[in-house]
Motif scaffolding. Structure first.
Motif, PDB file in Angstrom:
ATOM      1  N   ARG A  82       9.131  -2.048   2.802  1.00  0.00           N
ATOM      2  CA  ARG A  82       8.589  -0.971   1.955  1.00  0.00           C
ATOM      3  C   ARG A  82       9.912  -0.184   1.299  1.00  0.00           C
ATOM      4  O   ARG A  82       9.865  -0.041   0.128  1.00  0.00           O
ATOM      5  CB  ARG A  82       7.815  -0.171   2.575  1.00  0.00           C
ATOM      6  N   SER A  83      10.850  -0.250   1.997  1.00  0.00           N
ATOM      7  CA  SER A  83      12.154   0.526   1.852  1.00  0.00           C
ATOM      8  C   SER A  83      12.537  -0.182   0.541  1.00  0.00           C
ATOM      9  O   SER A  83      13.206   0.363  -0.307  1.00  0.00           O
ATOM     10  CB  SER A  83      13.016   0.805   2.963  1.00  0.00           C
ATOM     11  N   ASP A  84      12.932  -1.547   0.953  1.00  0.00           N
ATOM     12  CA  ASP A  84      13.547  -2.374  -0.424  1.00  0.00           C
ATOM     13  C   ASP A  84      12.606  -2.308  -1.569  1.00  0.00           C
ATOM     14  O   ASP A  84      13.279  -2.208  -2.560  1.00  0.00           O
ATOM     15  CB  ASP A  84      13.417  -4.112   0.246  1.00  0.00           C
ATOM     16  N   ILE A  85      11.476  -2.437  -1.696  1.00  0.00           N
ATOM     17  CA  ILE A  85      10.459  -2.178  -2.461  1.00  0.00           C
ATOM     18  C   ILE A  85      10.899  -1.097  -3.514  1.00  0.00           C
ATOM     19  O   ILE A  85      11.082  -0.812  -4.678  1.00  0.00           O
ATOM     20  CB  ILE A  85       9.042  -2.469  -2.286  1.00  0.00           C
ATOM     21  N   LEU A  86      10.726   0.234  -2.886  1.00  0.00           N
ATOM     22  CA  LEU A  86      10.989   1.476  -3.272  1.00  0.00           C
ATOM     23  C   LEU A  86      12.277   1.697  -4.096  1.00  0.00           C
ATOM     24  O   LEU A  86      12.567   2.513  -4.806  1.00  0.00           O
ATOM     25  CB  LEU A  86      10.729   2.569  -2.096  1.00  0.00           C
ATOM     26  N   THR A  87      13.369   1.050  -3.432  1.00  0.00           N
ATOM     27  CA  THR A  87      14.734   1.170  -3.960  1.00  0.00           C
ATOM     28  C   THR A  87      15.000  -0.101  -4.771  1.00  0.00           C
ATOM     29  O   THR A  87      16.481  -0.430  -5.130  1.00  0.00           O
ATOM     30  CB  THR A  87      15.801   1.454  -2.773  1.00  0.00           C
ATOM     31  N   SER A  88      14.202  -0.764  -5.001  1.00  0.00           N
ATOM     32  CA  SER A  88      14.382  -2.018  -6.110  1.00  0.00           C
ATOM     33  C   SER A  88      15.252  -2.971  -5.459  1.00  0.00           C
ATOM     34  O   SER A  88      16.214  -3.518  -6.328  1.00  0.00           O
ATOM     35  CB  SER A  88      14.740  -1.561  -7.437  1.00  0.00           C
ATOM     36  N   ARG A  89      15.286  -3.142  -4.165  1.00  0.00           N
ATOM     37  CA  ARG A  89      16.006  -4.108  -3.827  1.00  0.00           C
ATOM     38  C   ARG A  89      15.397  -5.582  -3.467  1.00  0.00           C
ATOM     39  O   ARG A  89      14.135  -5.543  -3.119  1.00  0.00           O
ATOM     40  CB  ARG A  89      16.748  -3.756  -2.306  1.00  0.00           C
ATOM     41  N   LYS A  90      15.861  -6.690  -3.309  1.00  0.00           N
ATOM     42  CA  LYS A  90      15.319  -7.759  -2.931  1.00  0.00           C
ATOM     43  C   LYS A  90      14.705  -7.938  -1.296  1.00  0.00           C
ATOM     44  O   LYS A  90      15.333  -7.248  -0.631  1.00  0.00           O
ATOM     45  CB  LYS A  90      16.470  -9.114  -3.015  1.00  0.00           C
ATOM     46  N   THR A  91      13.586  -8.321  -1.044  1.00  0.00           N
ATOM     47  CA  THR A  91      13.107  -8.343   0.282  1.00  0.00           C
ATOM     48  C   THR A  91      13.184  -9.597   0.777  1.00  0.00           C
ATOM     49  O   THR A  91      13.760 -10.520   0.215  1.00  0.00           O
ATOM     50  CB  THR A  91      11.607  -8.011   0.242  1.00  0.00           C
ATOM     51  N   GLU A  92      12.881  -9.857   2.285  1.00  0.00           N
ATOM     52  CA  GLU A  92      13.066 -10.746   2.969  1.00  0.00           C
ATOM     53  C   GLU A  92      11.741 -11.788   3.105  1.00  0.00           C
ATOM     54  O   GLU A  92      11.627 -12.214   3.933  1.00  0.00           O
ATOM     55  CB  GLU A  92      13.518 -10.470   4.499  1.00  0.00           C
ATOM     56  N   ILE A  93      10.938 -11.425   2.096  1.00  0.00           N
ATOM     57  CA  ILE A  93       9.583 -12.015   1.934  1.00  0.00           C
ATOM     58  C   ILE A  93       9.525 -13.415   2.231  1.00  0.00           C
ATOM     59  O   ILE A  93       8.628 -13.848   2.696  1.00  0.00           O
ATOM     60  CB  ILE A  93       8.782 -11.459   0.794  1.00  0.00           C
ATOM     61  N   ASP A  94      10.609 -13.990   1.546  1.00  0.00           N
ATOM     62  CA  ASP A  94      10.531 -15.681   1.667  1.00  0.00           C
ATOM     63  C   ASP A  94      10.689 -16.256   2.885  1.00  0.00           C
ATOM     64  O   ASP A  94      10.408 -17.274   3.240  1.00  0.00           O
ATOM     65  CB  ASP A  94      11.622 -16.304   0.815  1.00  0.00           C
ATOM     66  N   HIS A  95      11.214 -15.262   3.827  1.00  0.00           N
ATOM     67  CA  HIS A  95      11.518 -15.753   5.333  1.00  0.00           C
ATOM     68  C   HIS A  95      10.262 -15.245   6.144  1.00  0.00           C
ATOM     69  O   HIS A  95      10.593 -15.361   7.261  1.00  0.00           O
ATOM     70  CB  HIS A  95      12.886 -15.277   5.715  1.00  0.00           C
ATOM     71  N   ASN A 136       0.746  -1.276   0.150  1.00  0.00           N
ATOM     72  CA  ASN A 136       0.094  -0.089  -0.110  1.00  0.00           C
ATOM     73  C   ASN A 136       0.712   1.304  -0.046  1.00  0.00           C
ATOM     74  O   ASN A 136       0.127   2.327   0.049  1.00  0.00           O
ATOM     75  CB  ASN A 136      -0.830   0.018   1.415  1.00  0.00           C
ATOM     76  N   ASN A 137       2.109   1.344   0.042  1.00  0.00           N
ATOM     77  CA  ASN A 137       3.273   2.104   0.012  1.00  0.00           C
ATOM     78  C   ASN A 137       2.971   3.211   0.884  1.00  0.00           C
ATOM     79  O   ASN A 137       2.597   4.447   0.762  1.00  0.00           O
ATOM     80  CB  ASN A 137       3.071   2.833  -1.209  1.00  0.00           C
ATOM     81  N   CYS A 138       2.662   2.837   2.217  1.00  0.00           N
ATOM     82  CA  CYS A 138       2.179   3.502   3.372  1.00  0.00           C
ATOM     83  C   CYS A 138       3.294   3.346   4.532  1.00  0.00           C
ATOM     84  O   CYS A 138       3.929   2.466   4.781  1.00  0.00           O
ATOM     85  CB  CYS A 138       0.775   3.534   3.760  1.00  0.00           C
ATOM     86  N   ASN A 139       3.167   4.425   5.489  1.00  0.00           N
ATOM     87  CA  ASN A 139       4.067   4.409   6.734  1.00  0.00           C
ATOM     88  C   ASN A 139       3.345   3.504   7.620  1.00  0.00           C
ATOM     89  O   ASN A 139       2.152   2.634   7.434  1.00  0.00           O
ATOM     90  CB  ASN A 139       3.968   5.669   7.563  1.00  0.00           C
ATOM     91  N   ASN A 140       4.046   2.886   8.594  1.00  0.00           N
ATOM     92  CA  ASN A 140       3.692   1.708   9.538  1.00  0.00           C
ATOM     93  C   ASN A 140       2.270   1.885  10.030  1.00  0.00           C
ATOM     94  O   ASN A 140       1.438   1.206  10.214  1.00  0.00           O
ATOM     95  CB  ASN A 140       4.593   1.371  10.703  1.00  0.00           C
ATOM     96  N   GLY A 141       1.963   3.325  10.695  1.00  0.00           N
ATOM     97  CA  GLY A 141       0.511   3.687  11.413  1.00  0.00           C
ATOM     98  C   GLY A 141      -0.536   3.463  10.499  1.00  0.00           C
ATOM     99  O   GLY A 141      -1.517   3.268  11.195  1.00  0.00           O
ATOM    100  N   GLU A 142      -0.535   3.509   9.196  1.00  0.00           N
ATOM    101  CA  GLU A 142      -1.564   3.265   8.515  1.00  0.00           C
ATOM    102  C   GLU A 142      -2.173   1.809   8.619  1.00  0.00           C
ATOM    103  O   GLU A 142      -3.481   1.745   8.456  1.00  0.00           O
ATOM    104  CB  GLU A 142      -1.226   3.492   6.845  1.00  0.00           C
ATOM    105  N   VAL A 143      -1.409   0.600   9.015  1.00  0.00           N
ATOM    106  CA  VAL A 143      -2.103  -0.455   9.031  1.00  0.00           C
ATOM    107  C   VAL A 143      -3.000  -0.607  10.283  1.00  0.00           C
ATOM    108  O   VAL A 143      -3.793  -1.651  10.451  1.00  0.00           O
ATOM    109  CB  VAL A 143      -1.071  -1.413   9.379  1.00  0.00           C
ATOM    110  N   THR A 144      -3.094   0.472  11.205  1.00  0.00           N
ATOM    111  CA  THR A 144      -4.016   0.315  12.246  1.00  0.00           C
ATOM    112  C   THR A 144      -5.412   0.696  11.778  1.00  0.00           C
ATOM    113  O   THR A 144      -6.421   0.645  12.741  1.00  0.00           O
ATOM    114  CB  THR A 144      -3.451   1.241  13.240  1.00  0.00           C
ATOM    115  N   LYS A 145      -5.485   1.219  10.572  1.00  0.00           N
ATOM    116  CA  LYS A 145      -6.959   1.472  10.028  1.00  0.00           C
ATOM    117  C   LYS A 145      -7.909   0.618  10.265  1.00  0.00           C
ATOM    118  O   LYS A 145      -7.581  -0.575   9.933  1.00  0.00           O
ATOM    119  CB  LYS A 145      -6.691   2.413   8.866  1.00  0.00           C
ATOM    120  N   ILE A 146      -9.114   0.680  10.354  1.00  0.00           N
ATOM    121  CA  ILE A 146     -10.150  -0.368  10.163  1.00  0.00           C
ATOM    122  C   ILE A 146     -10.304  -1.096   9.085  1.00  0.00           C
ATOM    123  O   ILE A 146     -10.416  -2.374   9.042  1.00  0.00           O
ATOM    124  CB  ILE A 146     -11.676   0.245  10.497  1.00  0.00           C
ATOM    125  N   LYS A 147      -9.820  -0.302   8.128  1.00  0.00           N
ATOM    126  CA  LYS A 147      -9.984  -1.172   6.612  1.00  0.00           C
ATOM    127  C   LYS A 147      -8.872  -2.665   6.674  1.00  0.00           C
ATOM    128  O   LYS A 147      -9.131  -3.419   5.944  1.00  0.00           O
ATOM    129  CB  LYS A 147      -9.633  -0.531   5.597  1.00  0.00           C
TER     130      LYS A 147
END
Length: 305
Positions: free
Chosen positions: A257-270, A199-210
Motif C-alpha cells: 500500500r505504501s509503495d502504491i501511495l508513493t508511486s513506487r514499484k511493488t513486489e507483486i510479481d514475487h 482498498n487503500n486501508c490499514n491491515n486490520g480492515e482485511v479481517t472484516k467479514i466482507k
C-alpha cells in the motif's frame, strides 16, 4: 562484527540503527539506487515515540570486502541485480542475508553462487515505516526467522550471527528448514499486501467479514501451489494465521500500500504474481491471485502516470 546493510528503506534503516547501538559492531550502510545528498545522520523514532539520531557511516568497496555479515534489505525485484553488482567484493567467509517479501529462487540468478558462501533468508514481522529519506519509525515489535537457502555455515559462526542480531533486534530464531516459514509469510503477503493496497486501508480492515470468501480463495490457491513444492499447509490454520497478523498489525500500512501511495514499484510479481506463474507451470487455476496481481499492476501504472 563487521556488518554492511545494503538498502536504505524502512527495514534496512531499522537494522542499521539497531545494530549500530551494539558496542561490538562496526556497521556501515550501502545505499542502493541513485541517492543524492545523503545526510550525516538518520532519524529513528522508537515504539514509544522517542526520537533518536544515528550517525550514518557509508560502506565503501573495502567495507564490503571486510564484512563478516551483509544484509540485503531490498525489494525482491532489485535483489538479483544488486547481488550481481556486489558479490565479487565479498569474502567467502561472509554470511549473506536476503530480507524481502515474496519468494525468490537464488538458483535462478545469472551469477554463479559460491558454494562456500552462506546465504540465508530472513523473515521479519517487525513494523517499520519510512517517514522520509533516512527517517523511520519502528511501528511494531516483532520477530525474525533466519535459515539457510544456499551454502553452509559452521555452528560457531551461526551462533555468533544469531546472538548478534538478537541482541540488536529481538527475537531472532534460527530455523533448520526455513522453507515452510517462507511459504507462510508468502501466504500472509498474498492476502494483506494487495487487499490493503487495492482498498487503500490499514491491515486490520482485511479481517472484516466482507473479505472472508476472498481470503479463503486466495489461500486455497496458495495451499495448492505449495503442495507442488512439497510444502503441506493447512488452509484452516493459514486463514487464522493471516487474521492474527492482520489484527496484530491493525493500524499498520502494508509495504505494498505504501509503495502504491508513493508511486513506487511493488513486489507483486514475487507475491501473487508468483502464485499466478506457478499456476501456469503446474496447470492449476489461480483466479484470485491472478486477479490481484493484475489489479496491482494496473494501480502501479495509474499511480506512476
Amino acid at each position: 562484527m563487521n556488518i554492511v546493510i545494503i538498502g536504505q528503506g524502512a527495514i534496512g534503516l531499522l537494522w542499521y540503527f539497531k545494530l549500530s547501538q551494539c558496542a561490538n559492531n562496526h556497521v556501515t550502510l550501502r545505499c542502493s539506487g541513485n541517492v543524492n545528498n545523503v545526510p550525516n545522520s538518520m532519524t529513528f523514532t522508537d515504539s514509544k515515540q522517542q526520537q533518536h539520531q544515528q550517525i550514518l557511516a557509508l560502506a565503501s568497496d573495502e567495507h564490503l570486502q571486510q564484512a563478516e555479515l551483509i544484509i540485503y534489505c531490498l525489494k525482491a525485484y532489485a535483489l538479483e541485480q544488486a547481488h550481481q553488482q556486489y558479490q565479487s567484493f565479498f569474502n567467502k567467509n561472509a554470511t549473506l542475508i536476503f530480507s524481502h517479501n515474496g519468494l525468490l529462487n537464488v538458483q535462478s540468478f545469472d551469477v554463479q553462487l559460491n558454494s562456500d558462501q552462506a546465504i540465508a533468508a530472513m523473515l521479519m514481522t517487525h513494523g517499520s515505516l519510512k517517514n522520509d529519506n533516512f527517517n523511520i519509525t519502528h511501528t511494531g515489535e516483532g520477530k525474525s526467522d533466519i535459515g539457510l537457502i544456499a551454502g553452509n555455515i559452521p555452528e560457531k559462526r551461526r551462533i555468533k550471527l544469531v546472538d548478534t542480531l538478537d541482541k540488536a533486534l529481538p527475537l531472532v530464531t534460527w530455523q533448520k528448514d526455513i522453507k515452510i516459514q517462507q511459504w507462510i509469510k508468502l501466504a500472509i503477503n498474498c492476502v494483506i499486501n494487495p487487499l490493503t493496497a487495492i482498498n487503500n486501508c490499514n491491515n486490520g480492515e482485511v479481517t472484516k467479514i466482507k473479505f472472508k470468501q476472498k481470503i479463503e480463495g486466495i489461500l486455497h490457491e496458495v495451499v495448492m501451489i505449495a503442495r507442488k513444492h512439497t510444502v503441506s499447509l493447512s488452509l484452516t490454520e493459514l486463514i487464522q494465521t493471516v487474521l492474527n497478523v492482520a489484527n496484530n498489525t491493525a493500524l499498520n500500512c502494508s509495504s505494498m500500500r505504501s509503495d502504491i501511495l508513493t508511486s513506487r514499484k511493488t513486489e507483486i510479481d514475487h507475491i501473487n504474481g508468483f502464485i499466478h506463474q506457478q499456476g501456469l507451470i503446474y496447470h492449476i487455476s489461480t483466479p484470485h491471485n491472478t486477479a490481484l496481481w493484475q489489479q496491482i499492476k494496473k494501480l502501479e501504472t495509474e499511480y506512476s502516470s
